[in-house]
Design a protein around this motif. Structure first.
Motif, PDB file in Angstrom:
ATOM      1  N   TYR A 149       0.839  -1.189   0.000  1.00  0.00           N
ATOM      2  CA  TYR A 149       0.000   0.000   0.000  1.00  0.00           C
ATOM      3  C   TYR A 149       0.880   1.247   0.000  1.00  0.00           C
ATOM      4  N   ALA A 150       1.880   1.237   0.860  1.00  0.00           N
ATOM      5  CA  ALA A 150       2.801   2.352   0.951  1.00  0.00           C
ATOM      6  C   ALA A 150       4.093   1.888   1.598  1.00  0.00           C
ATOM      7  N   ALA A 171       7.181   9.200   2.860  1.00  0.00           N
ATOM      8  CA  ALA A 171       6.421   8.014   2.501  1.00  0.00           C
ATOM      9  C   ALA A 171       5.950   8.129   1.065  1.00  0.00           C
ATOM     10  N   ILE A 172       5.637   6.989   0.475  1.00  0.00           N
ATOM     11  CA  ILE A 172       5.167   6.968  -0.899  1.00  0.00           C
ATOM     12  C   ILE A 172       4.062   5.936  -1.059  1.00  0.00           C
ATOM     13  N   ARG A 173       2.978   6.345  -1.664  1.00  0.00           N
ATOM     14  CA  ARG A 173       1.909   5.429  -2.028  1.00  0.00           C
ATOM     15  C   ARG A 173       2.386   4.616  -3.218  1.00  0.00           C
ATOM     16  N   TRP A 174       2.304   3.290  -3.102  1.00  0.00           N
ATOM     17  CA  TRP A 174       2.944   2.449  -4.092  1.00  0.00           C
ATOM     18  C   TRP A 174       2.313   2.510  -5.468  1.00  0.00           C
TER      19      TRP A 174
END
Length: 122
Positions: free
Chosen positions: A32-33, A50-53
């Protein structure tokens, strides 16, 4: 069953750059992230980026915004943190974390790496 391994830490002078990597291995999972956190001695672990995949949307702590860039490689389930214009206050152990899709609470991280030391000298 999921293993996250950080790499790329080291000693750098103020103003320099480092690129951290976080590679996932073990059980295949949907992401998800993924995110980066850091912890200095005697201090609580703090959020860095953070990064949303699926979308690639990135989020940054105010302290690193404009200096750090998070990215990901979907095929390799690998995350990167490009750190530029490093400051002594960036010195910490940097941890990567993964929020597995459909596991646990969305927005909460399920897997953590062992950390990699980043030291910025003045």
């Amino acid at each position: 069953q999921v293993r996250l391994v950080e790499s790329g830490g080291g000693l750098v002078q103020a103003g320099g750059s480092l690129r951290l990597s976080c590679a996932a291995s073990g059980r295949t999972f949907s992401t998800y992230a993924m995110g980066w956190f850091r912890q200095a001695p005697g201090k609580e672990r703090e959020f860095v980026a953070a990064i949303r995949w699926t979308t690639g949307s990135a989020y940054y702590a105010d302290s690193v915004k404009g200096r750090f860039t998070i990215s990901r490689d979907n095929a390799k389930t690998t995350m990167y943190l490009q750190m530029n214009s490093l400051k002594p206050e960036d010195t910490a152990v940097y941890y990567c974390a993964a929020d597995e899709l459909r596991l646990g609470v969305p927005g909460e991280y399920d897997h953590w790496g062992q950390g990699t030391q980043v030291t910025v000298s003045s």
